[in-house]
Design a protein around this motif. Structure first.
Motif, PDB file in Angstrom:
ATOM      1  N   ILE A 107     -26.728 -23.318  18.269  1.00 43.66           N
ATOM      2  CA  ILE A 107     -27.738 -22.364  18.883  1.00 43.66           C
ATOM      3  C   ILE A 107     -28.453 -23.193  20.162  1.00 43.66           C
ATOM      4  CG2 ILE A 107     -27.890 -20.826  16.939  1.00 43.66           C
ATOM      5  CD1 ILE A 107     -30.542 -22.246  16.276  1.00 43.66           C
ATOM      6  N   MET A 108     -28.316 -24.366  20.074  1.00 45.09           N
ATOM      7  CA  MET A 108     -28.863 -25.187  21.159  1.00 45.09           C
ATOM      8  C   MET A 108     -28.555 -26.645  21.307  1.00 45.09           C
ATOM      9  SD  MET A 108     -33.044 -26.166  20.480  1.00 45.09           S
ATOM     10  CE  MET A 108     -33.189 -26.738  21.975  1.00 45.09           C
ATOM     11  N   PHE A 237     -38.894 -21.898  16.091  1.00 45.46           N
ATOM     12  CA  PHE A 237     -38.926 -23.276  16.140  1.00 45.46           C
ATOM     13  C   PHE A 237     -37.914 -23.665  17.186  1.00 45.46           C
ATOM     14  CE2 PHE A 237     -37.111 -27.384  14.289  1.00 45.46           C
ATOM     15  CZ  PHE A 237     -38.293 -27.893  13.596  1.00 45.46           C
ATOM     16  N   VAL A 238     -37.180 -22.874  17.798  1.00 46.34           N
ATOM     17  CA  VAL A 238     -36.365 -23.181  18.977  1.00 46.34           C
ATOM     18  C   VAL A 238     -37.582 -23.397  20.124  1.00 46.34           C
ATOM     19  CG1 VAL A 238     -34.966 -22.571  20.644  1.00 46.34           C
ATOM     20  CG2 VAL A 238     -34.110 -22.540  18.415  1.00 46.34           C
ATOM     21  N   LYS A 239     -38.328 -22.569  20.134  1.00 51.81           N
ATOM     22  CA  LYS A 239     -39.371 -22.688  21.270  1.00 51.81           C
ATOM     23  C   LYS A 239     -40.141 -23.894  21.096  1.00 51.81           C
ATOM     24  CE  LYS A 239     -43.137 -19.882  22.963  1.00 51.81           C
ATOM     25  NZ  LYS A 239     -44.364 -20.562  22.951  1.00 51.81           N
ATOM     26  N   SER A 240     -40.633 -24.363  19.867  1.00 51.06           N
ATOM     27  CA  SER A 240     -41.317 -25.409  19.650  1.00 51.06           C
ATOM     28  C   SER A 240     -40.392 -26.834  20.062  1.00 51.06           C
ATOM     29  CB  SER A 240     -41.521 -25.755  18.145  1.00 51.06           C
ATOM     30  OG  SER A 240     -42.639 -24.445  17.854  1.00 51.06           O
ATOM     31  N   ILE A 241     -39.258 -26.705  19.809  1.00 53.04           N
ATOM     32  CA  ILE A 241     -38.105 -27.989  20.519  1.00 53.04           C
ATOM     33  C   ILE A 241     -38.427 -28.020  21.804  1.00 53.04           C
ATOM     34  CG2 ILE A 241     -36.127 -28.752  20.547  1.00 53.04           C
ATOM     35  CD1 ILE A 241     -35.328 -27.775  17.879  1.00 53.04           C
ATOM     36  N   VAL A 242     -38.108 -26.936  22.448  1.00 53.77           N
ATOM     37  CA  VAL A 242     -38.334 -26.933  23.883  1.00 53.77           C
ATOM     38  C   VAL A 242     -39.465 -27.296  24.320  1.00 53.77           C
ATOM     39  CG1 VAL A 242     -38.346 -25.449  26.115  1.00 53.77           C
ATOM     40  CG2 VAL A 242     -36.548 -25.109  24.228  1.00 53.77           C
ATOM     41  N   GLU A 243     -40.724 -27.136  23.768  1.00 55.11           N
ATOM     42  CA  GLU A 243     -42.244 -27.441  24.139  1.00 55.11           C
ATOM     43  C   GLU A 243     -42.284 -28.991  23.881  1.00 55.11           C
ATOM     44  OE1 GLU A 243     -45.275 -25.166  22.357  1.00 55.11           O
ATOM     45  OE2 GLU A 243     -44.384 -23.458  23.316  1.00 55.11           O
ATOM     46  N   ALA A 281     -32.624 -29.757  25.617  1.00 55.44           N
ATOM     47  CA  ALA A 281     -33.547 -28.734  25.208  1.00 55.44           C
ATOM     48  C   ALA A 281     -32.730 -27.426  25.744  1.00 55.44           C
ATOM     49  CB  ALA A 281     -34.825 -28.948  24.996  1.00 55.44           C
ATOM     50  N   THR A 282     -31.631 -27.238  25.631  1.00 56.62           N
ATOM     51  CA  THR A 282     -30.847 -26.184  26.188  1.00 56.62           C
ATOM     52  C   THR A 282     -29.376 -25.886  25.604  1.00 56.62           C
ATOM     53  OG1 THR A 282     -30.240 -25.078  28.371  1.00 56.62           O
ATOM     54  CG2 THR A 282     -29.745 -27.212  28.148  1.00 56.62           C
ATOM     55  N   ILE A 316     -20.481 -20.541  19.425  1.00 53.80           N
ATOM     56  CA  ILE A 316     -21.702 -20.671  20.051  1.00 53.80           C
ATOM     57  C   ILE A 316     -22.466 -19.433  20.183  1.00 53.80           C
ATOM     58  CG2 ILE A 316     -22.395 -21.338  22.520  1.00 53.80           C
ATOM     59  CD1 ILE A 316     -19.562 -23.046  22.916  1.00 53.80           C
ATOM     60  N   ASP A 317     -23.737 -19.640  19.866  1.00 48.55           N
ATOM     61  CA  ASP A 317     -24.673 -18.343  20.313  1.00 48.55           C
ATOM     62  C   ASP A 317     -25.841 -18.863  20.821  1.00 48.55           C
ATOM     63  OD1 ASP A 317     -26.557 -16.481  19.905  1.00 48.55           O
ATOM     64  OD2 ASP A 317     -25.565 -15.723  17.921  1.00 48.55           O
ATOM     65  N   ASP A 318     -25.918 -18.686  22.072  1.00 48.29           N
ATOM     66  CA  ASP A 318     -27.009 -18.985  23.019  1.00 48.29           C
ATOM     67  C   ASP A 318     -28.052 -18.020  23.305  1.00 48.29           C
ATOM     68  OD1 ASP A 318     -25.578 -17.176  24.706  1.00 48.29           O
ATOM     69  OD2 ASP A 318     -25.490 -18.474  26.334  1.00 48.29           O
ATOM     70  N   SER A 319     -27.981 -16.901  22.259  1.00 49.21           N
ATOM     71  CA  SER A 319     -29.091 -15.908  22.521  1.00 49.21           C
ATOM     72  C   SER A 319     -30.306 -16.313  22.441  1.00 49.21           C
ATOM     73  CB  SER A 319     -28.632 -14.805  21.735  1.00 49.21           C
ATOM     74  OG  SER A 319     -28.721 -15.030  20.266  1.00 49.21           O
ATOM     75  N   ILE A 320     -30.702 -17.127  21.273  1.00 49.89           N
ATOM     76  CA  ILE A 320     -31.852 -17.471  21.187  1.00 49.89           C
ATOM     77  C   ILE A 320     -32.436 -18.417  22.248  1.00 49.89           C
ATOM     78  CG2 ILE A 320     -33.646 -19.011  19.550  1.00 49.89           C
ATOM     79  CD1 ILE A 320     -32.352 -17.552  17.473  1.00 49.89           C
ATOM     80  N   ILE A 321     -31.843 -19.591  22.597  1.00 50.95           N
ATOM     81  CA  ILE A 321     -32.394 -20.279  23.544  1.00 50.95           C
ATOM     82  C   ILE A 321     -32.314 -19.612  24.863  1.00 50.95           C
ATOM     83  CG2 ILE A 321     -29.987 -21.228  24.142  1.00 50.95           C
ATOM     84  CD1 ILE A 321     -33.382 -23.335  24.198  1.00 50.95           C
ATOM     85  N   ARG A 322     -31.628 -18.643  25.230  1.00 50.83           N
ATOM     86  CA  ARG A 322     -31.675 -17.828  26.499  1.00 50.83           C
ATOM     87  C   ARG A 322     -33.089 -17.110  26.625  1.00 50.83           C
ATOM     88  NH1 ARG A 322     -28.959 -13.812  27.146  1.00 50.83           N
ATOM     89  NH2 ARG A 322     -27.323 -13.936  25.440  1.00 50.83           N
ATOM     90  N   GLU A 323     -33.412 -16.244  25.361  1.00 49.75           N
ATOM     91  CA  GLU A 323     -34.611 -15.605  25.113  1.00 49.75           C
ATOM     92  C   GLU A 323     -35.674 -16.682  25.483  1.00 49.75           C
ATOM     93  OE1 GLU A 323     -34.664 -13.815  21.409  1.00 49.75           O
ATOM     94  OE2 GLU A 323     -32.664 -12.723  21.685  1.00 49.75           O
ATOM     95  N   VAL A 324     -35.653 -17.771  24.601  1.00 51.50           N
ATOM     96  CA  VAL A 324     -36.921 -18.647  24.702  1.00 51.50           C
ATOM     97  C   VAL A 324     -37.090 -19.143  26.155  1.00 51.50           C
ATOM     98  CG1 VAL A 324     -37.673 -20.988  24.114  1.00 51.50           C
ATOM     99  CG2 VAL A 324     -36.710 -19.428  22.519  1.00 51.50           C
ATOM    100  N   LEU A 325     -36.210 -19.504  26.814  1.00 51.04           N
ATOM    101  CA  LEU A 325     -36.100 -19.944  28.300  1.00 51.04           C
ATOM    102  C   LEU A 325     -36.614 -18.844  29.185  1.00 51.04           C
ATOM    103  CD1 LEU A 325     -33.264 -22.464  28.140  1.00 51.04           C
ATOM    104  CD2 LEU A 325     -35.817 -23.089  27.988  1.00 51.04           C
ATOM    105  N   GLU A 326     -35.763 -17.841  28.988  1.00 54.19           N
ATOM    106  CA  GLU A 326     -36.486 -16.562  29.924  1.00 54.19           C
ATOM    107  C   GLU A 326     -37.803 -16.150  29.859  1.00 54.19           C
ATOM    108  OE1 GLU A 326     -33.791 -13.366  29.007  1.00 54.19           O
ATOM    109  OE2 GLU A 326     -31.882 -14.706  30.010  1.00 54.19           O
ATOM    110  N   GLU A 327     -38.399 -16.347  28.655  1.00 56.52           N
ATOM    111  CA  GLU A 327     -39.770 -15.904  28.349  1.00 56.52           C
ATOM    112  C   GLU A 327     -40.791 -17.052  28.900  1.00 56.52           C
ATOM    113  OE1 GLU A 327     -39.868 -15.205  24.035  1.00 56.52           O
ATOM    114  OE2 GLU A 327     -38.638 -13.399  24.301  1.00 56.52           O
ATOM    115  N   ARG A 328     -40.248 -18.145  29.241  1.00 57.31           N
ATOM    116  CA  ARG A 328     -41.442 -19.199  29.533  1.00 57.31           C
ATOM    117  C   ARG A 328     -42.075 -18.919  31.015  1.00 57.31           C
ATOM    118  NH1 ARG A 328     -41.818 -23.445  26.531  1.00 57.31           N
ATOM    119  NH2 ARG A 328     -42.256 -24.946  28.219  1.00 57.31           N
TER     120      ARG A 328
END
Length: 328
Positions: A107-108, A237-243, A281-282, A316-328
């Motif tokens: 997922i990332m 948690f993915v959002k927290s890793i990006v931050e 982180a992507t 490969i499922d990039d749906s969550i990381i895409r959502e997280v990055l698009e919402e930033r």
């Protein structure tokens, strides 16, 4: 540092995890978010910082990896018991375990490991071609073994042209190089740094990041992603890793004490090895290309048919990381 306490909204998110505005069940407190990964690798740094300082709820990071995610026995010496919500591992192990567990999902990409070969000049090694006939320490069926495969291939050699020596614990690899039991070593940090340091001016290094770099990924299962409550917690948690990754890019020293505590390695050694890692982180754009090429190598080793690019793409499922990055 008290990042968890500095922003009031974090306390709210701890109770309400983007689940259509619904809060956690009133039947009792939520279980901690469960993460398993190899805590003696430096690639896990953003995960440690995310859990310790950024994630708004309670979380645990335990030794282990994909086995904890799919219910398989842990790797001896590298695992704690328990079921994971997410798990870190190199793409090599993601491929291996997904043969038996096709519901595994990447997922990332948390980190990239820039591997290298360290050899003894006194063993007659001054170029990659000189590795022919030499004894090389690594661990078969791992990302470091695949790195060696690619490095040898780049100069027209193969594993059949060298003697691969499996050495455990990893801390014995530098000793074996010093004692002349092997002529070269390739393994992830920091033991490769220890190997180079141990033989000093006798060392010759071959950097291969332009040929292959390890992709240290965050993994979960299709079942977890299909569960709305679990998916919401994974997303947070993915959002927290990006931050956490952004914080590390700004100031790596924020993560160093956590890496020191988790690994037990000396801070100076961690600092020397740090440059051999990247933290994207992507979802790296060439992940499927890497999986397709590596799958052919693993399939030959395991004597099974290689899966097609289409089959591998399902992992490969990039749906969550895409959502997280698009919402930033």
């Amino acid at each position: 540092m008290q990042l968890k306490l500095e922003n009031g909204w974090r306390a709210l998110i701890a109770a309400c995890f983007f689940t259509l505005g619904a809060c956690a069940s009133s039947s009792g407190p939520e279980e901690p978010f469960r993460v398993h990964g190899n805590k003696v690798t430096f690639e896990i740094a953003p995960v440690l910082l995310a859990s310790d300082q950024v994630y708004p709820g309670e979380s645990t990071v335990k030794m282990g990896g994909i086995p904890n995610l799919v219910g398989e026995p842990g790797i001896p010496g590298y695992g704690e018991p328990g079921i994971a919500d997410v798990a870190t591992h190199a793409e090599t192990q993601g491929l291996r375990y997904s043969v038996r567990h096709p519901d595994l999902r990447i997922i990332m990409t948390v980190a990239e490991g820039y591997y290298r070969i360290v050899a003894r000049k006194s063993a007659g090694v001054t170029s990659l071609e000189d590795l022919k006939g030499k004894r090389i320490a690594t661990i078969p069926n791992t990302s470091s073994a695949y790195f060696l495969h690619n490095m040898l291939k780049s100069v027209g050699l193969s594993e059949a042209d060298v003697e691969i020596v499996r050495i455990l614990p990893l801390s014995d690899m530098p000793k074996a190089l010093v004692n002349g039991d092997v002529d070269a070593v390739t393994i992830w940090e920091p033991e490769i740094e220890n190997a180079a340091h141990a033989i000093g001016d006798d060392a010759v290094e071959f950097d291969g990041r332009h040929i292959y770099r390890e992709l240290f990924n965050l993994n979960t299962t299709a079942g977890n992603l299909a569960d709305p409550q679990k998916r919401a917690r994974i997303k947070q948690f993915v959002k927290s890793i990006v931050e956490a990754t952004e914080l590390i890019h700004e100031d790596p020293s924020l993560a160093l004490p956590l890496v020191h505590e988790a690994t037990g390695y000396d801070l100076d050694l961690i600092k020397r090895s740090w440059k051999h890692h990247g933290y994207p982180a992507t979802m790296v754009s060439d992940l499927l290309d890497v999986l397709e090429a590596e799958e052919k190598w693993l399939a030959r080793i395991d004597d099974r048919p290689a899966r097609s690019r289409e089959e591998l793409s399902i992992l490969i499922d990039d749906s969550i990381i895409r959502e997280v990055l698009e919402e930033r």
